[in-house]
Design an enzyme around this catalytic site. Structure first.
Site, PDB file in Angstrom:
ATOM      1  N   ASP A 113       0.945  -0.307  -7.787  1.00  0.00           N
ATOM      2  CA  ASP A 113       0.492  -0.662  -6.441  1.00  0.00           C
ATOM      3  C   ASP A 113      -0.633  -1.687  -6.508  1.00  0.00           C
ATOM      4  OD1 ASP A 113      -0.941  -0.246  -3.695  1.00  0.00           O
ATOM      5  OD2 ASP A 113       0.908   0.884  -3.521  1.00  0.00           O
ATOM      6  N   GLY A 114      -0.619  -2.649  -5.592  1.00  0.00           N
ATOM      7  CA  GLY A 114      -1.677  -3.649  -5.547  1.00  0.00           C
ATOM      8  C   GLY A 114      -3.009  -3.090  -5.123  1.00  0.00           C
ATOM      9  N   HIS A 115      -3.006  -1.921  -4.481  1.00  0.00           N
ATOM     10  CA  HIS A 115      -4.254  -1.265  -4.088  1.00  0.00           C
ATOM     11  C   HIS A 115      -4.353   0.066  -4.813  1.00  0.00           C
ATOM     12  CE1 HIS A 115      -7.599   0.339  -1.942  1.00  0.00           C
ATOM     13  NE2 HIS A 115      -7.601  -0.614  -1.024  1.00  0.00           N
ATOM     14  N   GLU A 127     -12.885  -9.595   0.041  1.00  0.00           N
ATOM     15  CA  GLU A 127     -13.748  -8.400   0.058  1.00  0.00           C
ATOM     16  C   GLU A 127     -14.221  -8.089  -1.360  1.00  0.00           C
ATOM     17  OE1 GLU A 127     -11.213  -5.509   1.959  1.00  0.00           O
ATOM     18  OE2 GLU A 127     -11.646  -6.291   3.941  1.00  0.00           O
ATOM     19  N   HIS A 135       0.808  -1.229   0.000  1.00  0.00           N
ATOM     20  CA  HIS A 135       0.000   0.000   0.000  1.00  0.00           C
ATOM     21  C   HIS A 135       0.839   1.277   0.000  1.00  0.00           C
ATOM     22  CE1 HIS A 135      -2.823  -3.042   1.465  1.00  0.00           C
ATOM     23  NE2 HIS A 135      -3.823  -2.228   1.189  1.00  0.00           N
ATOM     24  N   CYS A 137      -9.842   2.144   7.749  1.00  0.00           N
ATOM     25  CA  CYS A 137      -9.968   2.898   6.498  1.00  0.00           C
ATOM     26  C   CYS A 137     -11.314   3.608   6.393  1.00  0.00           C
ATOM     27  CB  CYS A 137      -9.773   1.960   5.304  1.00  0.00           C
ATOM     28  SG  CYS A 137     -10.826   0.497   5.328  1.00  0.00           S
ATOM     29  N   CYS A 138     -12.380   2.992   6.911  1.00  0.00           N
ATOM     30  CA  CYS A 138     -13.722   3.545   6.697  1.00  0.00           C
ATOM     31  C   CYS A 138     -14.008   4.816   7.501  1.00  0.00           C
ATOM     32  CB  CYS A 138     -14.786   2.488   6.996  1.00  0.00           C
ATOM     33  SG  CYS A 138     -14.727   1.053   5.891  1.00  0.00           S
ATOM     34  N   HIS A 159     -11.539  -7.286  -5.568  1.00  0.00           N
ATOM     35  CA  HIS A 159     -11.707  -6.490  -4.356  1.00  0.00           C
ATOM     36  C   HIS A 159     -12.508  -5.228  -4.695  1.00  0.00           C
ATOM     37  CE1 HIS A 159     -10.509  -3.823  -1.026  1.00  0.00           C
ATOM     38  NE2 HIS A 159     -10.127  -4.905  -0.355  1.00  0.00           N
TER      39      HIS A 159
END
Length: 628
Positions: A193-195, A307, A145, A391-392, A255
C-alpha cells in the site's frame, strides 16, 4: 504460534517479544484528575458524540450502508473515508473500557453491524470499490488506501476484542486480512500500500490471535518497500516510503504520517521477529528525525507539498505543516521504541508531542479540530468542526480514549512511570505480585509528583520514575537525580510514599542556530509545555510582527487564565518596536533605510501553545526575536 493476548491495551507484545518493558492492562490504569483527565472527559462527553454526528453528516456511514445494500445513492467523501469510521469505533472501544456507556454502546453496536453487513462474501470490504468501481480492487495501491483502511478496521477489531471481549468486529477484520494475504501475500505480487498503516495492524492481529500468517504478511509487505514500485506518480518515491529498503534506511523522509506509521509498524516487527536490522534502521531514523527535523512542539512535517518531512533544519514556523495525525503517529512510534529499549529519550519525545503537537489539534470545548499545527500564524486560524479529509478528528478521539495506556509499564522486577497524571495504577510484578499505586500531582502545571504504594507483596522490587530531559535540579525525596530514570529498589510497604520534585518554572529556549527561520529568536517553555503569544493579548494597537523580548528578560508565572480553563499564563518583559518608517516592503541601501523609533517597553502574556485559537481570531507566534 504464540499465546493469544487478552490484555486490554493498544500495544501488547507477545511473551516471546524482544521488549524491555511491558504495557500494563489499560483496565488497571485510571487517570483521575488534571489536564489529561479533563481531555479524556471532554472526549467522552463531547468529541465522540460530535464524531457520530459528523460521520452521518459527511455521508461516511451512508457509504457503508450503500455498500451493504441498505440504501441507494452515490458515494461521498474521500477514497479513504471508511478509515474514519474505524478509528472512531476504536475510540469507542477504549472509552467504554474506561467506563461503560449505554449511549456509546448503542452507537458501537449499530455501526459494527453495519460494517459487518457491508463486507462481501469473500471478506473484501471497501466502500469505494464496492460502490464506485468494483473493478478497482487491488489496482491502485499507490493512492487507493485499500490496505490502510483495512489496517484501521483490524485495529478497531482488536480494540473491541481486548477492551470489551467482543470479537464480532475482529472477525470482520480477520476475514479481510485473510483475503489480503491470499491476494497479495504470495510472490506473485510484489507491491504494497502507498500509505503505510496495515503493518501495525497485522502485527497486533498476530498478537491477538496467535496466527503467524499475519506477522509474515506484515514482514512481506514491509520488505517490498524500496523497490521503486511507485515510480511515476504525482510524488517522489519517498512520499510512498518506497525510496529505499526499510532495513537500509539511514534517514527519515517523505510524507510525515506515512513515514511515522511505517516506523511504528517496523518497530513492532522487530519486537516480534528479533530482526536487528529493523531496530538499527529505526534508531538511525529516530536520530535523524530528532536531530534536525522535529519542531519544538514535537510536530513533524515542514512542507505543505507532499505533507512532507523537510531537509535538516528546514523548520519554518509559519509554514509548518505538522499534521495532527503525524503527532499521533509519532506518539505511537515512541511508545513502541520505549517498550523495546527502555530508554527515557523516547518517553521524553512522547511527552513533548503529547502536550504540544497533539493537544493543539483539538479545541478546548472538544468540538473542532486542527489538521495543521503551525508555530506562527499572521492572521490567526480557526479549527474545523470537521474536515473533508477527516483523518485527524477520529484519530484524536482514539488516542485520547487510550491515553492511560501510555502512563506506565512493568518488568519482572518492578513498575516504571513514564508520564505523570493524578492516577491509580494496578499491575502485576512477577517478583512482588499485585502492586497498586496512587499518583497525586498537578502535572504539568505543578512539578510535584507523589507516589503512594497502596498494595504490594513482601519481596523487594523497583519503582522507576522518569526524570524528563528538560528537568534540571530534580530531586526525589530530597536527593538530586539526573534526567533518565530514578530507580528506587526496596521492600515496599503499603503506605510508603515517594515525592519527585521537578522545576516547571518558565524558561527561555533558544533554537539551533542552523534553523534559518528562527535564528536570533527565543521561545518559552514551562515544564513540558511550549508557550506562545496571541495578538489578542498585546497592548492595544500593537502588531505581533513588531514584538520582541527584552534581551535580559526572565519569564515568570502570571496566574491562571480563566478564559482558557485556568491554565497558567506566563509573563515576560518585551518591547513593541516602532517600525512606522517601513510603510511597505522596501529594499534600500542600508544607509538610506528608515530609522526605527524608540521601542515601547511592555509586559507580554504567553499562553500554552495547545490552547491557542480558542478565543477568536488573531495572529500567534511561538518564537519571538530578542531585542538588541
Amino acid at each position: 504460534m504464540t499465546s493469544v493476548q487478552t490484555i486490554g491495551s493498544s500495544v501488547v507484545p507477545t511473551d516471546s517479544a524482544r521488549v524491555r518493558l511491558r504495557p500494563i492492562d489499560g483496565r488497571g490504569v485510571v487517570i483521575r484528575d488534571g489536564l489529561l483527565a479533563d481531555r479524556q472527559r471532554v472526549n467522552r462527553e463531547v468529541t465522540l458524540l460530535h464524531g457520530a454526528e459528523e460521520l452521518e453528516r459527511a455521508g461516511t456511514l451512508d457509504n457503508l450502508r450503500i455498500a451493504a445494500g441498505l440504501m441507494s445513492g452515490e458515494r461521498r467523501g474521500m477514497v479513504f473515508s471508511d478509515s474514519d469510521v474505524y478509528k472512531w469505533l476504536e475510540a469507542l472501544a477504549w472509552e467504554m473500557a474506561r467506563e461503560p456507556s449505554p449511549e456509546l454502546e448503542a452507537l458501537a453496536r449499530e455501526t459494527i453491524d453495519l460494517v459487518s453487513a457491508a463486507q462481501e462474501p469473500d471478506g473484501y470490504l471497501n466502500s469505494w470499490c464496492q460502490v464506485v468501481d468494483p473493478a478497482w480492487r487491488w489496482t491502485d495501491l499507490k493512492m487507493g488506501h485499500e490496505l490502510y483502511c483495512a489496517g484501521h478496521l483490524i485495529q478497531a477489531g482488536v480494540a473491541f476484542a481486548r477492551a470489551m471481549g467482543d470479537t464480532s468486529l475482529l472477525t470482520v477484520g480477520r476475514r479481510f486480512a485473510d483475503l489480503i494475504d491470499e491476494s497479495l501475500g504470495s510472490d506473485a505480487r510484489l507491491d504494497t500500500d502507498g500509505h503505510p498503516g496495515i503493518e501495525v495492524a497485522l502485527v497486533e492481529l498476530y498478537r491477538q490471535t496467535g496466527a503467524s500468517r499475519y506477522l509474515k504478511l506484515a514482514d512481506t509487505l514491509t520488505a517490498r518497500r524500496g523497490s521503486g514500485m511507485f515510480a511515476g506518480g504525482r510524488f517522489d518515491l519517498s512520499y510512498y516510503q518506497d525510496a529505499e529498503p526499510v532495513r537500509d534506511a539511514r534517514s527519515i523522509a517523505g510524507h510525515a504520517v506515512r513515514a511515522l506509521y511505517l516506523a511504528a509498524g517496523v518497530t513492532d516487527l522487530y519486537a516480534e521477529t528479533g530482526d536487528d536490522a529493523l531496530l538499527a534502521s529505526m534508531l538511525r531514523q529516530w536520530d535523524d528525525l530528532t536531530a534536525a527535523k522535529t519542531y519544538l512542539t514535537g510536530g513533524v512535517g515542514s512542507r505543505h507539498h507532499g505533507e512532507a518531512i523537510g531537509d535538516p533544519y528546514e523548520l519554518p514556523p509559519d509554514r509548518a505543516y505538522c499534521e495532527t495525525c503525524a503527532a499521533i503517529a509519532s506518539i505511537m512510534w515512541n511508545w513502541r521504541l520505549l517498550l523495546v529499549t527502555g530508554e527515557s529519550r523516547f518517553a521524553d519525545l512522547l511527552e513533548r508531542t503529547l502536550y504540544n503537537g497533539f493537544l493543539s489539534g483539538l479545541s478546548l470545548d472538544g468540538a473542532s479540530f486542527f489538521y495543521m499545527n503551525p508555530l506562527q500564524s499572521r492572521n490567526g486560524e480557526r479549527r474545523h468542526r470537521w474536515h473533508p479529509v477527516a483523518c485527524c478528528p477520529p484519530n484524536i478521539m482514539r488516542l485520547l480514549a487510550s491515553l492511560h495506556h501510555y502512563l506506565a509499564t512493568t518488568t519482572d522486577g518492578g513498575v516504571q512511570l513514564h508520564q505523570y497524571a493524578t492516577s491509580t495504577i494496578r499491575a502485576v510484578v512477577p517478583v512482588a505480585g499485585p502492586v497498586e499505586l496512587a499518583v497525586e500531582t498537578g502535572y504539568p502545571w505543578s512539578g510535584s509528583v507523589t507516589v503512594e504504594v497502596l498494595e504490594c507483596g513482601d519481596a523487594e522490587w523497583t519503582l522507576s520514575l522518569r526524570v524528563p530531559g528538560w528537568a534540571r535540579g530534580a530531586v526525589v525525596d530530597g536527593r538530586p537525580v539526573a534526567p533518565g530514570y530514578a530507580e528506587l529498589t526496596r521492600r515496599w510497604r503499603p503506605g510508603d510514599r515517594v515525592v519527585l520534585e521537578l522545576d516547571v518554572s518558565p524558561r527561555l529556549t533558544a533554537p539551533n542556530p542552523r534553523i534559518d527561520a528562527v535564528r536570533g529568536c527565543v521561545a518559552i517553555e514551562r515544564g513540558p509545555v511550549v508557550y506562545c503569544f496571541e495578538a489578542g493579548d498585546l497592548p492595544a494597537g500593537a502588531n505581533l510582527a513588531d514584538v520582541a523580548l527584552q534581551a535580559d528578560t526572565a519569564p515568570a508565572d502570571s496566574g491562571p487564565l480563566a478564559p482558557l480553563g485556568g491554565v497558567p499564563g506566563v509573563s515576560v518583559a518585551g518591547v513593541v518596536r516602532d517600525l512606522d518608517g517601513w510603510r511597505q516592503i522596501e529594499y534600500v541601501d542600508v544607509r538610506d533605510a528608515p530609522r526605527d523609533g524608540a521601542p515601547t517597553r511592555v509586559q507580554l502574556l504567553a499562553i500554552p501553545y495547545f490552547a491557542w485559537a480558542n478565543r477568536g481570531d488573531g495572529g500567534m507566534r511561538v518564537w519571538l526575536p530578542k531585542s538588541e
